[in-house]
Write a protein that holds these residues in place. Sequence first.
Motif, PDB file in Angstrom:
ATOM      1  N   PRO A 164       8.900  60.465 -23.248  1.00  0.00           N
ATOM      2  CA  PRO A 164       8.055  59.309 -23.581  1.00  0.00           C
ATOM      3  C   PRO A 164       6.848  59.154 -22.653  1.00  0.00           C
ATOM      4  N   LEU A 218       6.254  52.718 -17.376  1.00  0.00           N
ATOM      5  CA  LEU A 218       6.461  51.276 -17.422  1.00  0.00           C
ATOM      6  C   LEU A 218       7.041  50.830 -16.089  1.00  0.00           C
ATOM      7  N   PHE A 223       8.007  47.394 -13.701  1.00  0.00           N
ATOM      8  CA  PHE A 223       8.145  45.944 -13.596  1.00  0.00           C
ATOM      9  C   PHE A 223       7.953  45.531 -12.149  1.00  0.00           C
ATOM     10  N   THR A 244      13.591  43.720  -8.051  1.00  0.00           N
ATOM     11  CA  THR A 244      13.009  44.165  -9.321  1.00  0.00           C
ATOM     12  C   THR A 244      12.996  45.689  -9.436  1.00  0.00           C
ATOM     13  N   GLU A 245      12.865  46.386  -8.291  1.00  0.00           N
ATOM     14  CA  GLU A 245      12.812  47.852  -8.322  1.00  0.00           C
ATOM     15  C   GLU A 245      14.051  48.421  -9.002  1.00  0.00           C
ATOM     16  N   PHE A 281      15.527  47.408 -11.547  1.00  0.00           N
ATOM     17  CA  PHE A 281      15.324  47.471 -12.997  1.00  0.00           C
ATOM     18  C   PHE A 281      14.471  48.684 -13.358  1.00  0.00           C
ATOM     19  N   ASN A 282      13.511  48.985 -12.488  1.00  0.00           N
ATOM     20  CA  ASN A 282      12.675  50.170 -12.749  1.00  0.00           C
ATOM     21  C   ASN A 282      13.507  51.449 -12.746  1.00  0.00           C
ATOM     22  N   VAL A 319      15.040  51.593 -16.071  1.00  0.00           N
ATOM     23  CA  VAL A 319      14.048  52.034 -17.061  1.00  0.00           C
ATOM     24  C   VAL A 319      13.897  53.552 -16.995  1.00  0.00           C
ATOM     25  N   GLU A 358      14.791  55.497 -20.314  1.00  0.00           N
ATOM     26  CA  GLU A 358      13.640  55.574 -21.223  1.00  0.00           C
ATOM     27  C   GLU A 358      13.665  56.806 -22.134  1.00  0.00           C
ATOM     28  N   LYS A 359      14.152  57.940 -21.613  1.00  0.00           N
ATOM     29  CA  LYS A 359      14.140  59.131 -22.450  1.00  0.00           C
ATOM     30  C   LYS A 359      15.140  59.055 -23.607  1.00  0.00           C
ATOM     31  N   TYR A 380      13.902  56.380 -26.012  1.00  0.00           N
ATOM     32  CA  TYR A 380      12.687  56.791 -26.720  1.00  0.00           C
ATOM     33  C   TYR A 380      13.036  57.738 -27.870  1.00  0.00           C
ATOM     34  N   LEU A 400       9.768  50.939 -27.696  1.00  0.00           N
ATOM     35  CA  LEU A 400      10.473  51.209 -26.440  1.00  0.00           C
ATOM     36  C   LEU A 400      10.082  50.176 -25.382  1.00  0.00           C
ATOM     37  N   GLN A 401       8.798  49.895 -25.300  1.00  0.00           N
ATOM     38  CA  GLN A 401       8.333  48.901 -24.340  1.00  0.00           C
ATOM     39  C   GLN A 401       8.911  47.530 -24.618  1.00  0.00           C
ATOM     40  N   PHE A 410      12.467  47.290 -23.470  1.00  0.00           N
ATOM     41  CA  PHE A 410      12.654  47.075 -22.042  1.00  0.00           C
ATOM     42  C   PHE A 410      12.216  45.680 -21.604  1.00  0.00           C
ATOM     43  N   ILE A 411      11.178  45.177 -22.218  1.00  0.00           N
ATOM     44  CA  ILE A 411      10.728  43.829 -21.855  1.00  0.00           C
ATOM     45  C   ILE A 411      11.806  42.811 -22.220  1.00  0.00           C
ATOM     46  N   ARG A 412      12.364  43.009 -23.419  1.00  0.00           N
ATOM     47  CA  ARG A 412      13.442  42.117 -23.867  1.00  0.00           C
ATOM     48  C   ARG A 412      14.642  42.215 -22.927  1.00  0.00           C
ATOM     49  N   TYR A 414      14.627  43.164 -19.829  1.00  0.00           N
ATOM     50  CA  TYR A 414      14.237  42.575 -18.543  1.00  0.00           C
ATOM     51  C   TYR A 414      14.437  41.065 -18.565  1.00  0.00           C
ATOM     52  N   LYS A 415      14.046  40.469 -19.675  1.00  0.00           N
ATOM     53  CA  LYS A 415      14.120  39.006 -19.756  1.00  0.00           C
ATOM     54  C   LYS A 415      15.534  38.499 -19.969  1.00  0.00           C
TER      55      LYS A 415
END
Lengths: 222, 198
Positions: free
Chosen positions: A58, A62, A64, B15-16, B18-19, B22, B26-27, B30, B47-48, B51-53, B55-56
């Motif tokens: 991908p 991204l 955060f 927060t890191e 969560f990264n 991701v 992500e692969k 995706y 995909l974005q 991840f945003i969903r 995250y929240k």
Amino acid sequence: MKCEDYQNLIIEELYDEISPDDRLKLMTHMRTCPECATKLKTLRTTSQTLHSWPDADPSLNLTFVPENRLTIRDRLKRFGFRQFAYGFAGACAAILLILAIGNTRITYSDGRFEFQASLRPTGTALQPENYLTKADLEQFKLENYAAISQIIIENNESERVRQALMMSDLYKDFESKRQSDLQVVSQALRQVNYGSEQRFNQTDRALNALIQYVNYQSAIKP
Amino acid sequence: MTDEILIDKFLKGHTEAFNTLVWRWEKPLYNFILRYLGDSEQAKDVLQNTFIRAYKSLPRLKDHSRFSTWLYQIAHNQCHDCWKARRHDNLNMADLENDEDENQSERKTIVDPDSGPDKSALNSEIAEYLRRALLMIPEEQRVVIIMKEYHGLKFIEIEAILQIPLNTIKSRLYYGLSAMQKIFRQWGLDREDLRYEM
Ligand SMILES: [Zn+2]
């Protein structure tokens, strides 16, 4: 048992998730039923063919970052990359506009934003004292920053279509107010305190950027 | 570090962490979305949003061992919405198109079985045919095929994600694969010598 009753067992056998008892049952059936035996074989081939589609990368980038550490610049950096841009493109473009135009005033509330691009307060006569001073413009700039950062926070989930609509409305609004500015400027260019000519050029540049933006948005419209 | 430890760290304010999640997910996500929708640009958007969903709403996930199931659920919901919206658009578009042309292109054999075996060129094209073929079968069959074939999920894992009975999953696989097989045969993709070598 009819052949249809063996469909699920064929699938279980195909993916090797079959119990020993069921496997025995299926094998026994297939010895006397070439149709089911062939079915298992062709589905296996189909499954293998599907694997000819290798995984893709991908390359999303991204990232955060903690909310409380965000300044406007951080937010721009954070959402600067293309894929993320849809929801934020409107806000980003608006910020670029603000950076380019000093004589604009933006107000934002309840998901709508309005702006004032006129060089004079509306509805007043063309008197020199009614033109904006440098201090006014600085004040507007500060207000604009506050409004835009609010837009960013509130719109972070907006649909790109909505953003595009909002921007094209802004563009129309901008264009009509610019026309009235044109008249004002041509009548009393010298009386404006704060580098009107330069500002006017900046307005043009910003307008071009906005037109490009709106075109871009309509080009990528789903 | 397991997903659960990362979630724990994230909820404590890192927060890191969560990264890292991701980066880790992500692969697979995706590729799940890409095969579901068959469009790489749309897949990146979905995909974005996934991840945003995530995250929240991660603070509201009670059982952290369900993270991957939950993530697939979010991705699946997003794909479903996107597919529904696109289908709607496509139907409107189809009204304007010439039916005859469409039928003809469907009847056409993409891979000519009589042509010489130019295998390397063929291999690069097979993925594209697979993309198209997957889009031709019903959405609910496509999703279980993707989960099973490309993600190797067990029947019970698919059951947990889609919340549908095991027997339904198996019969969707059966009919979905049968439909794929039919398409492959029409296109001349069912021959041994066409198979891509991984
Ligand atoms: Zn049988």
